[in-house]
Design an enzyme around this catalytic site. Structure first.
Site, PDB file in Angstrom:
ATOM      1  N   GLY A  13       0.982  -1.026  -0.270  1.00  0.00           N
ATOM      2  CA  GLY A  13      -0.149  -0.012  -0.057  1.00  0.00           C
ATOM      3  C   GLY A  13       0.870   1.188   0.084  1.00  0.00           C
ATOM      4  N   ALA A  15       2.023   2.848   2.388  1.00  0.00           N
ATOM      5  CA  ALA A  15       3.178   3.078   3.343  1.00  0.00           C
ATOM      6  C   ALA A  15       4.464   2.370   2.837  1.00  0.00           C
ATOM      7  CB  ALA A  15       2.721   2.735   4.744  1.00  0.00           C
ATOM      8  N   SER A  42      -5.201   1.155   0.559  1.00  0.00           N
ATOM      9  CA  SER A  42      -4.684   2.617   0.045  1.00  0.00           C
ATOM     10  C   SER A  42      -5.618   2.948  -1.365  1.00  0.00           C
ATOM     11  CB  SER A  42      -3.295   2.495  -0.050  1.00  0.00           C
ATOM     12  OG  SER A  42      -2.587   2.702   0.968  1.00  0.00           O
ATOM     13  N   GLU A 113     -12.941  18.730   5.687  1.00  0.00           N
ATOM     14  CA  GLU A 113     -13.609  17.541   6.064  1.00  0.00           C
ATOM     15  C   GLU A 113     -13.738  17.692   7.485  1.00  0.00           C
ATOM     16  OE1 GLU A 113     -11.533  14.045   4.901  1.00  0.00           O
ATOM     17  OE2 GLU A 113     -11.862  14.170   2.794  1.00  0.00           O
ATOM     18  N   HIS A 228     -16.238   4.265  10.087  1.00  0.00           N
ATOM     19  CA  HIS A 228     -16.446   5.308   9.042  1.00  0.00           C
ATOM     20  C   HIS A 228     -17.920   5.459   9.192  1.00  0.00           C
ATOM     21  CE1 HIS A 228     -16.850   8.053   5.618  1.00  0.00           C
ATOM     22  NE2 HIS A 228     -15.676   7.876   5.407  1.00  0.00           N
ATOM     23  N   ARG A 275     -15.678  11.955  13.740  1.00  0.00           N
ATOM     24  CA  ARG A 275     -16.186  10.746  12.887  1.00  0.00           C
ATOM     25  C   ARG A 275     -16.732   9.929  14.172  1.00  0.00           C
ATOM     26  NH1 ARG A 275     -11.981   8.649   8.310  1.00  0.00           N
ATOM     27  NH2 ARG A 275     -12.517   9.931   6.824  1.00  0.00           N
ATOM     28  N   HIS A 334     -13.400   1.015   9.573  1.00  0.00           N
ATOM     29  CA  HIS A 334     -12.732   1.833   8.448  1.00  0.00           C
ATOM     30  C   HIS A 334     -11.080   1.844   8.831  1.00  0.00           C
ATOM     31  CE1 HIS A 334     -11.931   4.597   5.170  1.00  0.00           C
ATOM     32  NE2 HIS A 334     -11.711   5.685   6.323  1.00  0.00           N
ATOM     33  N   ARG A 369      -8.817   9.046  14.734  1.00  0.00           N
ATOM     34  CA  ARG A 369      -8.095   9.815  13.734  1.00  0.00           C
ATOM     35  C   ARG A 369      -8.819  10.852  13.130  1.00  0.00           C
ATOM     36  NH1 ARG A 369      -7.908   8.878   7.939  1.00  0.00           N
ATOM     37  NH2 ARG A 369      -9.409   7.190   8.177  1.00  0.00           N
TER      38      ARG A 369
END
Length: 509
Positions: A13, A15, A42, A113, A228, A275, A334, A369
């Site tokens: 991904g 990272a 990702s 966001e 999420h 979230r 999520h 997060r």
């Protein structure tokens, strides 16, 4: 010194790819379950990359928002590092060809966001940011002669000698054992595959977390799983389609079955609340049999369908017309804020082992997060890990003895049961009775000859559930119905080992 050992990067991904590129021109062995480059979660990331590029913004403000969203357990120094280094990282990627969306002046377009105090989210291809980022990184990796790809390869376990990681045991595409010598980077993604409803691919079975746990590495915040708020509510899918938070940033509104917007009564930021707040507000209604919908029409009026090409395509695929009516949504697992404990360079508690991306717990996400910090973290810490690993001479790694073929039917059953138990007991709201029941059920699932994915998922499920039982408070994404308030003594990272958590699990079961 002889030629240095290749650095073994597990995961392809964002990272893993960023780390492999940062290591070049040193030799890298890139190990991935995927067929080719660009695996993991990702490519599915519809949100953007949070970065303080605006004139009215700053890394300090970005770090402050990260701290606020993280509900008291973010490491301030790491948040500041992420926000500051992120600016340079995104600018570097622009030079390397990342096709960010532009505004009328030609500058990167900036969106907003939830829980961000400024417009600071950059996108590529509208809601195709993750896919285009991975494609850009994959192109650069494929062009690097120092990176050897081992795709369709399953990592089995870390090779450890005298408390130090010296290599990796794996199975190649043909099922033959593969032994690699060298320092190891875990960039294996998160835990979404442990839940029945997830926005991540089902093969996100906590492989890196489980390997590190078996090797004795310290772990942190395993109970912190972000759900999420707005996955598309459709039945029969292994991965629920994600409706990006950028939709609400552009004006989309959550409504109930009567067409009433309800988030303003839940939080001052309404639809742009953190979230965990939004997910629980939706989750309470869905659990009570009250459907929730997302009205996309304000967002589509503001940015047009070309602003959300992936969303529009998946809605059409599943028979929804967002211009005609709002679409049904539900929370889904999520992102994992917890993982293998690392410092700001990605170093774990085991010499020879690093971790980055969702597999790591750097302290930057805390208990919740901040939106669009995940791709940024993958880029920043992937680079930091790659630049930190010293050159070492290879050491001989003993090969694993042959093992019986796994029982595929038993493994499928175990995975299905893990997902059922975790969704029922380790979801948006938890309590001691449910967690203890989950640990007892998970204990009964242990069986010989499981596939690596099933064995890893079962171990990770037990660890996450035991960590949630230990954390007797509610904070961020972790809500305990029997301990509904935050506790000051828990305003910290929850650092443990697998041995400690398995003792908790056995006692509870």
């Amino acid at each position: 010194m002889r030629d240095p050992a290749p650095v073994i990067v597990v995961g392809s991904g964002a990272a893993g790819l960023a780390c492999a590129l940062a290591l070049s021109p040193r030799p890298v062995a890139l190990v991935t379950k995927a067929d080719g480059l660009g695996g993991g979660s990702s490519p599915w990331a519809q949100g953007g990359i949070a970065v303080a590029l605006g004139r009215d913004d700053s890394p300090d403000a970005h770090a402050a928002d990260t701290l606020a969203a993280g509900a008291g357990t973010v490491d301030p120094a790491v948040a500041a590092l992420l926000a500051e280094a992120g600016v340079a990282e995104v600018r570097r990627l622009l030079v390397l060809g990342l096709p960010l969306d532009r505004d009328a002046s030609g500058a990167p377009a900036l969106g907003r966001e939830a829980a961000h105090s400024a417009h600071r989210i950059v996108h590529a291809g509208g809601d195709a940011t993750g896919r285009l980022l991975v494609e850009t990184l994959s192109r650069l990796v494929a062009a690097s002669p120092s990176i050897t790809l081992h795709d369709r390869t399953t990592a089995l376990d870390l090779a450890v000698r005298d408390g130090r990681v010296i290599g990796l045991h794996a199975l190649g595409p043909d099922g033959a054992p593969l032994t690699l010598a060298g320092p190891v980077v875990l960039a294996t993604g998160g835990v979404g595959g442990l839940f029945a409803h997830s926005t991540t691919p089902p093969d996100a079975t906590a492989d890196g977390l489980a390997m590190a746990a078996r090797a004795g590495a310290r772990l942190a915040d395993l109970e912190m799983v972000q759900f999420h708020p707005t996955a598309l509510a459709v039945d029969g899918l292994d991965r629920l389609p994600l409706l990006t938070e950028a939709l609400r940033g552009a004006g989309a509104v959550l409504i109930d079955a009567d067409g009433l917007a309800f988030m303003s009564a839940e939080h001052p930021l309404a639809d742009l609340a953190p979230r965990d707040v939004v997910a629980r507000a939706i989750g309470r209604r869905v659990a009570a049999g009250q459907p929730v919908y997302l009205d996309l029409r304000p967002a589509l009026a503001a940015r047009g369908p070309e602003g959300f090409p992936q969303v529009m395509a998946l809605l059409a695929e599943h028979g929804f017309d967002p211009y005609e009516a709002p679409v049904p949504v539900t929370p889904a697992a999520h992102y994992h804020m917890g993982g293998v404990l690392t410092d700001a360079h990605g170093r774990t508690s085991l010499p020879g082992l690093w971790a980055c991306g969702e597999a790591a717990c750097t302290g930057v996400h805390g208990a919740n997060r901040l939106a669009s910090n995940s791709l940024l973290e993958a880029l920043v810490f992937g680079r930091r890990v790659g630049e930190d690993i010293p050159a070492t001479a290879p050491e001989p790694v003993p090969t694993l003895p042959p093992t019986p073929a796994p029982d595929a039917d038993a493994s499928r059953t175990v995975l299905a049961e893990v997902r059922r138990i975790m969704s029922a007991r380790m979801g948006l709201a938890r309590d001691a009775a449910g967690l203890c029941a989950a640990l007892a059920e998970l204990e009964d699932l242990d069986a010989p000859r499981l596939t690596p994915s099933a064995a890893n998922a079962l171990l990770a499920a037990r660890l996450l559930t035991a960590a949630a039982l230990e954390r007797t408070e509610s904070r961020g994404a972790h809500m305990r119905l029997d301990h509904p308030h935050p506790v000051e003594a828990w305003a910290r990272r929850h650092v443990v080992t697998a041995r400690e958590l398995l003792e908790v699990a056995r006692a509870a079961a």
